[in-house]
Design a protein around this motif. Structure first.
Motif, PDB file in Angstrom:
ATOM      1  N   ILE A 152      16.417 -22.189-116.299  1.00  0.00           N
ATOM      2  CA  ILE A 152      16.435 -23.644-116.508  1.00  0.00           C
ATOM      3  C   ILE A 152      17.878 -24.100-116.760  1.00  0.00           C
ATOM      4  CG2 ILE A 152      15.678 -25.509-118.046  1.00  0.00           C
ATOM      5  CD1 ILE A 152      13.038 -23.967-118.381  1.00  0.00           C
ATOM      6  N   ARG A 233       9.436 -15.750-131.560  1.00  0.00           N
ATOM      7  CA  ARG A 233      10.782 -15.176-131.611  1.00  0.00           C
ATOM      8  C   ARG A 233      10.799 -14.005-132.571  1.00  0.00           C
ATOM      9  NH1 ARG A 233      14.993 -20.119-132.228  1.00  0.00           N
ATOM     10  NH2 ARG A 233      14.423 -21.249-130.342  1.00  0.00           N
ATOM     11  N   THR A 288      -3.536 -20.340-116.155  1.00  0.00           N
ATOM     12  CA  THR A 288      -3.747 -18.907-116.330  1.00  0.00           C
ATOM     13  C   THR A 288      -5.213 -18.682-116.674  1.00  0.00           C
ATOM     14  OG1 THR A 288      -3.053 -19.211-118.619  1.00  0.00           O
ATOM     15  CG2 THR A 288      -1.425 -18.349-117.091  1.00  0.00           C
ATOM     16  N   ILE A 293      -4.401 -12.995-119.092  1.00  0.00           N
ATOM     17  CA  ILE A 293      -3.800 -12.946-120.427  1.00  0.00           C
ATOM     18  C   ILE A 293      -4.121 -11.607-121.087  1.00  0.00           C
ATOM     19  CG2 ILE A 293      -3.871 -14.031-122.719  1.00  0.00           C
ATOM     20  CD1 ILE A 293      -4.483 -16.700-121.178  1.00  0.00           C
ATOM     21  N   ARG A 311       2.873 -12.016-132.107  1.00  0.00           N
ATOM     22  CA  ARG A 311       1.962 -13.065-131.661  1.00  0.00           C
ATOM     23  C   ARG A 311       2.407 -13.735-130.356  1.00  0.00           C
ATOM     24  NH1 ARG A 311       0.887 -16.977-136.414  1.00  0.00           N
ATOM     25  NH2 ARG A 311       3.139 -17.213-136.203  1.00  0.00           N
ATOM     26  N   VAL A 312       1.439 -13.965-129.521  1.00  0.00           N
ATOM     27  CA  VAL A 312       1.677 -14.662-128.255  1.00  0.00           C
ATOM     28  C   VAL A 312       1.541 -16.153-128.516  1.00  0.00           C
ATOM     29  CG1 VAL A 312       0.816 -15.008-125.900  1.00  0.00           C
ATOM     30  CG2 VAL A 312       0.742 -12.729-126.954  1.00  0.00           C
ATOM     31  N   ILE A 313       2.523 -16.933-128.084  1.00  0.00           N
ATOM     32  CA  ILE A 313       2.431 -18.375-128.340  1.00  0.00           C
ATOM     33  C   ILE A 313       1.969 -19.168-127.122  1.00  0.00           C
ATOM     34  CG2 ILE A 313       4.030 -18.359-130.291  1.00  0.00           C
ATOM     35  CD1 ILE A 313       6.177 -19.529-128.459  1.00  0.00           C
ATOM     36  N   ARG A 314       2.093 -18.625-125.947  1.00  0.00           N
ATOM     37  CA  ARG A 314       1.503 -19.270-124.768  1.00  0.00           C
ATOM     38  C   ARG A 314       1.561 -18.324-123.582  1.00  0.00           C
ATOM     39  NH1 ARG A 314       6.137 -21.910-125.414  1.00  0.00           N
ATOM     40  NH2 ARG A 314       7.816 -21.287-124.026  1.00  0.00           N
ATOM     41  N   SER A 315       0.803 -18.683-122.573  1.00  0.00           N
ATOM     42  CA  SER A 315       0.917 -18.018-121.288  1.00  0.00           C
ATOM     43  C   SER A 315       1.438 -19.060-120.316  1.00  0.00           C
ATOM     44  CB  SER A 315      -0.452 -17.527-120.831  1.00  0.00           C
ATOM     45  OG  SER A 315      -1.346 -18.618-120.735  1.00  0.00           O
TER      46      SER A 315
ATOM     47  N   CYS B 389      10.146 -25.861-134.446  1.00  0.00           N
ATOM     48  CA  CYS B 389      10.057 -24.473-133.984  1.00  0.00           C
ATOM     49  C   CYS B 389      11.342 -24.045-133.285  1.00  0.00           C
ATOM     50  CB  CYS B 389       8.904 -24.286-133.011  1.00  0.00           C
ATOM     51  SG  CYS B 389       7.307 -24.780-133.628  1.00  0.00           S
ATOM     52  N   GLU B 390      11.898 -24.931-132.469  1.00  0.00           N
ATOM     53  CA  GLU B 390      13.052 -24.555-131.649  1.00  0.00           C
ATOM     54  C   GLU B 390      14.364 -25.125-132.207  1.00  0.00           C
ATOM     55  OE1 GLU B 390      13.157 -22.653-128.653  1.00  0.00           O
ATOM     56  OE2 GLU B 390      11.108 -22.075-129.092  1.00  0.00           O
ATOM     57  N   ARG B 413      11.790 -29.291-120.341  1.00  0.00           N
ATOM     58  CA  ARG B 413      12.516 -28.353-119.477  1.00  0.00           C
ATOM     59  C   ARG B 413      13.979 -28.238-119.876  1.00  0.00           C
ATOM     60  NH1 ARG B 413       9.577 -25.352-116.927  1.00  0.00           N
ATOM     61  NH2 ARG B 413       7.925 -26.120-115.587  1.00  0.00           N
ATOM     62  N   ARG B 414      14.558 -29.381-120.211  1.00  0.00           N
ATOM     63  CA  ARG B 414      15.990 -29.386-120.467  1.00  0.00           C
ATOM     64  C   ARG B 414      16.356 -28.879-121.852  1.00  0.00           C
ATOM     65  NH1 ARG B 414      18.516 -32.829-116.551  1.00  0.00           N
ATOM     66  NH2 ARG B 414      20.438 -32.793-117.746  1.00  0.00           N
ATOM     67  N   ARG B 416      13.941 -27.329-124.298  1.00  0.00           N
ATOM     68  CA  ARG B 416      12.967 -26.428-124.921  1.00  0.00           C
ATOM     69  C   ARG B 416      12.157 -27.129-126.017  1.00  0.00           C
ATOM     70  NH1 ARG B 416      13.228 -21.156-123.893  1.00  0.00           N
ATOM     71  NH2 ARG B 416      12.177 -20.615-125.825  1.00  0.00           N
ATOM     72  N   MET B 419       8.437 -25.993-126.944  1.00  0.00           N
ATOM     73  CA  MET B 419       8.160 -24.662-126.424  1.00  0.00           C
ATOM     74  C   MET B 419       8.035 -23.614-127.533  1.00  0.00           C
ATOM     75  SD  MET B 419      10.427 -24.745-122.952  1.00  0.00           S
ATOM     76  CE  MET B 419       9.763 -23.347-122.075  1.00  0.00           C
ATOM     77  N   GLY B 420       7.949 -24.063-128.772  1.00  0.00           N
ATOM     78  CA  GLY B 420       7.838 -23.141-129.889  1.00  0.00           C
ATOM     79  C   GLY B 420       6.409 -22.752-130.209  1.00  0.00           C
ATOM     80  N   SER B 421       6.242 -22.132-131.374  1.00  0.00           N
ATOM     81  CA  SER B 421       4.933 -21.567-131.662  1.00  0.00           C
ATOM     82  C   SER B 421       3.873 -22.610-132.004  1.00  0.00           C
ATOM     83  CB  SER B 421       5.040 -20.515-132.769  1.00  0.00           C
ATOM     84  OG  SER B 421       5.887 -20.957-133.774  1.00  0.00           O
ATOM     85  N   ARG B 452      -1.182 -24.514-122.768  1.00  0.00           N
ATOM     86  CA  ARG B 452      -1.473 -23.246-122.107  1.00  0.00           C
ATOM     87  C   ARG B 452      -2.053 -22.278-123.125  1.00  0.00           C
ATOM     88  NH1 ARG B 452      -1.393 -25.061-117.377  1.00  0.00           N
ATOM     89  NH2 ARG B 452       0.561 -25.561-116.378  1.00  0.00           N
ATOM     90  N   PRO B 453      -3.094 -21.556-122.755  1.00  0.00           N
ATOM     91  CA  PRO B 453      -3.636 -20.589-123.699  1.00  0.00           C
ATOM     92  C   PRO B 453      -2.661 -19.429-123.924  1.00  0.00           C
ATOM     93  CG  PRO B 453      -4.685 -20.381-121.539  1.00  0.00           C
ATOM     94  CD  PRO B 453      -3.773 -21.576-121.464  1.00  0.00           C
ATOM     95  N   PRO B 454      -2.635 -18.801-125.097  1.00  0.00           N
ATOM     96  CA  PRO B 454      -3.438 -19.126-126.272  1.00  0.00           C
ATOM     97  C   PRO B 454      -2.944 -20.400-126.979  1.00  0.00           C
ATOM     98  CG  PRO B 454      -1.979 -17.256-126.727  1.00  0.00           C
ATOM     99  CD  PRO B 454      -1.818 -17.583-125.283  1.00  0.00           C
ATOM    100  N   PRO B 457      -1.342 -19.205-131.915  1.00  0.00           N
ATOM    101  CA  PRO B 457      -0.756 -17.869-131.762  1.00  0.00           C
ATOM    102  C   PRO B 457      -1.783 -16.759-132.033  1.00  0.00           C
ATOM    103  CG  PRO B 457       0.712 -19.294-133.007  1.00  0.00           C
ATOM    104  CD  PRO B 457      -0.576 -20.053-132.846  1.00  0.00           C
ATOM    105  N   VAL B 458      -1.857 -15.810-131.123  1.00  0.00           N
ATOM    106  CA  VAL B 458      -2.766 -14.666-131.254  1.00  0.00           C
ATOM    107  C   VAL B 458      -1.946 -13.418-130.973  1.00  0.00           C
ATOM    108  CG1 VAL B 458      -4.914 -13.614-130.463  1.00  0.00           C
ATOM    109  CG2 VAL B 458      -4.630 -16.078-130.304  1.00  0.00           C
TER     110      VAL B 458
END
Lengths: 386, 470
Positions: A152, A233, A288, A293, A311-315, B389-390, B413-414, B416, B419-421, B452-454, B457-458
């Motif tokens: 990006i 992170r 997805t 996943i 932990r996964v935060i997204r797909s 988060c970011e 996009r530019r 983030r 885009m955090g948890s 988007r899944p999840p 947080p998992v």
């Protein structure tokens, strides 16, 4: 104000189109870049973020990759905005006996072609990436020129510099038609106006076929989905891009309608892990699915069991422009003068994009390219469906 | 794979009342609840080991919840209640994926009720990320759940009657409140409230009691006031407040400071739409609410057949509305499954819808009071964090939001941002309001920050441990 005229109209604000526009502008061309959404809004913005050549095949495939890696280095030196390019070296790991002959064959071919790779044993693999599961590793391949980037930021950096050089970038602008008369491109019509031009670069990625139709040609590029996971992170624990050698064996899984999967792991500068991957034919669907996943989680836990509590935060998933021979389509098109192809990078667009942009710019400015691209033309036999 | 005739996500009033209604008519119900016990945020039950000596302190909602829990017990044999269950995905083919006890599991539903609730509206201003600044919901959580006071000297800042509820609960628990700032116009509010109260007498009684408690404790309610900044080294030591005009814009020269160690922010609630968005339901921007809500039919069904949305997650309107909507959705599911003779249910349904209309009159009044005005999103300064988060500051997004034709997605996009948890739960609504303030058209669908899944947080281990899906 919307552009009226341009020497070159580049369609597609991904890494290929953005690099093309930048290199053309450096040669004083008057360029307009058209993007239906936002720059790096599709495959260029959601991918493994690798600059990777380890698995590129002998011949034009690796030649293009090596050329493009040199362009990444050049861009790192000359673009103002840092895009987190790190040539850390890349690692492929073998964890099943059936992978060994495929990997050996690949190394042989590359050696003969003058692009050798280094085989490493299990002990060396674990020295390179200590977190890998020591019970499973049979050995690996090391390639010092590979690495990661931030796609990006790479595109943003190319766009920023191009704008400084006078390129007009129109986001959220859709190409509606291309006027061709007497076999020559005359203008590009968008939802915001018509631009007079005698040269169009089709860098529309998975949409290259749609653009091709506008000038009456068939471009055999189809979308192919790849899904990945993003974790929270964490402190640095993966030092290089890691790929599982199952890719060498099961390269075509998923292309026959099933769900393919294999190990892809790296850590971004931000600390997030990018883990993959599954791939399947899902048309233009970016969602997805549950199986993807879970499969990605399984593949990565097998390779790196200590990640189980992360932990996964997204797909996310994106579709890459796929061609039948896994090679991009670059260069002029017979019968439509002024229409240049630059699409079909098969999930290697981040690695190959800057090089492709450079080559197209060379072609348009001098009529020649520093890497011969004749065998990448649209009319090649490997692309014909028959 | 487990199967359910009715799956319900969320164990708050909306989810529980849908369960009670459907199970009462013989439907097999599975409830997926993130909490330890039913009740959700509003009917939160005390952690085990805490006893309640003064039920009055918990407010009238607590007593209402006792009724609901009693009904729940009666039909509990037909309800599979799964606590500590984190739904992480809704997929095609009527499938829900959730994590529980360290495993990922799948449930296949015939009908689905999403009762995901709401969360406190995030409002960025200098110092809003300092320790000691918490949301009204967070403060309520501490007091109701564990009887812990959030601080020694507390400032409440925000809007709407919910602040009075929190103040009442804090005072009952022994807190020292410096002031309650109401950013809106209290006089106008009461007049309007009286109109809305017509037929909603229960609420009127509650409101009066809350105000009495506050007056008795000598806590000033300062109308047309906003918090503009929280100062402190490591922790809140001081709050700067100011008068505002009708658009909630700060009137310069009216700033003054208050010595407090805790700030509770109550700017209303934002719907949790992650799940309805993931299920690809149509949404619309509700300007009265200042947020996106799923589009629903009279029976609470979304644009996706068999998927219902009820309660605060579908349009913040409080527990009474959630209870009624849950009941309506429950009846609709019973009908869809062919478990009821039409006539009687139709009559009940008509009665409930009438009740709902009455509640909605009040809701419109409340929305009118609490609807975010432009000034609320003009407090951020260059160094103010927008995306926690970011770590993205206002300075980073300022040049982008001013670009013509830019969309929330482009900014993501530019920079983030989102885009955090938290998956954009915090910064998403902020971004949309910042763009709206600049006159941008808000898109019909909340496509700005994709879900988007999840969705929660998992861990990789939980996702990899999906054992029962074959």
């Amino acid at each position: 104000m919307f552009s009226q005229e341009a020497e070159v109209v580049v369609i597609g604000g991904g890494v290929v189109g953005s690099a093309t526009a930048y290199f053309l502008a450096k040669e004083n061309k008057n360029v307009v870049l058209i993007e239906k959404g936002h720059s790096a809004g599709e495959a260029s913005g959601g991918n493994a973020a690798w600059v990777w050549s380890l698995t590129r095949k002998a011949g034009i495939d690796i030649t293009l990759a090596m050329h493009s890696i040199s362009i990444h280095q050049q861009l790192q030196a000359e673009l103002e905005l840092d895009f987190e390019y790190r040539a850390s070296g890349g690692l492929m790991i073998m964890d099943a006996e059936n992978q060994v002959p495929f990997v050996k064959e690949h190394l042989d071919q590359r050696e003969k072609d003058g692009h050798p790779l280094e085989m490493v044993d299990a002990k060396q693999v674990l020295e390179i990436e200590p977190m890998l599961n020591r019970d499973r590793i049979l050995g690996g391949v090391w390639n010092p020129v590979d690495g990661t980037t931030n796609p990006i930021l790479l595109v943003a950096s190319l766009n920023r510099e191009a704008e400084k050089l006078g390129v007009q970038i129109h986001h959220h602008t859709e190409v509606k038609g291309i006027d061709v008369s007497q076999g020559r491109v005359k203008s590009v019509t968008t939802n915001r106006g018509t631009i007079k031009t005698d040269c169009v670069v089709n860098a529309a990625g998975s949409w290259a076929g749609h653009i091709g139709k506008m000038v009456g040609i068939t471009v055999p590029v189809s979308p192919f989905q790849m899904a990945m996971l993003v974790t929270e992170r964490i402190p640095r624990c993966i030092f290089h891009p890691i790929m599982g050698a199952s890719y060498m064996v099961e390269e075509d899984t998923g292309k026959e309608g099933g769900l393919g999967s294999g190990l892809i792991a790296s850590q971004q500068v931000s600390g997030n892990l990018l883990l993959g991957a599954c791939w399947r034919d899902a048309g233009f669907d970016k969602r997805t699915i549950q199986e993807e996943i879970e499969r990605i989680a399984i593949v990565n836990i097998e390779a790196m069991p200590s990640l189980k509590d992360i932990r996964v935060i997204r797909s996310f998933a994106n579709f890459f422009p796929h061609t039948l021979d896994d090679l991009p389509i670059l260069g002029p098109v017979e019968g439509v003068e002024g229409f240049i192809m630059a699409s079909g990078h098969n999930g290697h667009g981040i690695c190959l994009g800057p090089g492709s942009g450079k080559l197209v710019a060379e072609l348009l400015c001098t009529g020649n390219t520093s890497v011969p691209i004749e065998e990448l033309k649209l009319e090649r036999s490997a692309l014909s469906v028959e | 794979m487990e199967k359910a005739e009715l799956a319900i996500i969320g164990g708050g009033p909306g989810g529980i009342s849908a369960a009670v209604e459907a199970a009462g008519s013989g439907v097999n119900v599975t409830i997926l609840d993130e909490n330890a016990r039913i009740g959700g945020q509003i009917f939160r039950q005390l952690e085990k080991g805490f006893t309640l000596t003064n039920p009055e302190a918990m407010g009238r909602d607590y007593q209402k919840s006792v009724d609901l829990f009693r009904q729940f017990k009666k039909v509990a044999s037909r309800i599979n209640y799964l606590n500590h269950a984190t739904v992480w995905g809704i997929f095609d083919d009527h499938r829900i994926a959730y994590g529980r006890n360290g495993k990922s599991k799948t449930i296949e539903y015939k009908n689905l009720v999403i009762a995901s609730g709401a969360y406190d509206r995030p409002v960025p201003f200098p110092g809003w990320t300092l320790p000691g600044v918490l949301t009204a919901g967070g403060a309520q959580n501490l007091v109701k759940n564990q009887r812990i006071l959030p601080g020694k000297k507390i400032l409440l800042a925000g809007t709407g009657p919910l602040q009075l509820v929190v103040a009442h609960q804090l005072i009952q628990a022994g807190a020292d409140i410096a002031a309650i700032l109401e950013v809106g116009d209290v006089k106008g509010m009461w007049l309007k409230l009286m109109q809305g109260m017509w037929g909603n007498w229960g609420y009127a009684g509650d409101g009066l009691r809350y105000v009495q408690t506050i007056h008795k404790a000598g806590v000033p309610i300062m109308q047309n006031h906003i918090i503009t900044r929280a100062n402190g080294n490591q922790h809140v030591e001081e709050a700067v407040i100011a008068r505002v005009d009708k658009d909630w814009r700060v009137i310069h020269g009216t700033q003054k400071s208050l010595k407090v160690d805790t700030v509770c922010l109550g700017y209303g609630l934002v719907t949790s739409t992650e799940l309805t968005r993931l299920a690809q339901c149509d949404h619309t921007y509700d300007s009265g609410l200042g947020g996106y809500v799923p589009v629903r039919s009279e029976t609470m069904e979304t644009s996706q057949k068999g998927i219902f949305a009820v309660g605060d997650g579908a349009g913040v309107a409080g527990s009474q509305v959630a209870l009624t909507e849950g009941q309506i959705a429950g009846i609709a599911v019973v009908q869809a499954l062919g478990r009821a003779s039409g006539a009687e249910q139709k009559k009940t349904l008509a009665g409930l819808q009438k009740k709902l209309a009455r509640h909605h009159r009040l809701r419109q009044v409340l929305d009118d009071i609490s609807r975010p005005r432009p000034g609320l999103y003009e407090l951020a300064e260059d160094e103010t964090i927008i995306c926690r988060c970011e770590d993205i500051t206002f300075k980073q997004i300022k040049p982008l939001i001013q670009k013509e034709g830019i969309k929330a997605k482009d900014i993501k996009r530019r920079t983030r941002v989102g885009m955090g948890s938290c998956g954009g739960r915090m910064c998403g609504p902020i971004l949309i309001e910042l763009l709206r303030n600049l006159g941008m058209q808000v898109s019909k669908q909340p496509d700005g920050l994709n879900v988007r899944p999840p969705v929660k947080p998992v861990s990789l281990g939980v996702l990899a441990g999906a054992g029962d899906n074959q």
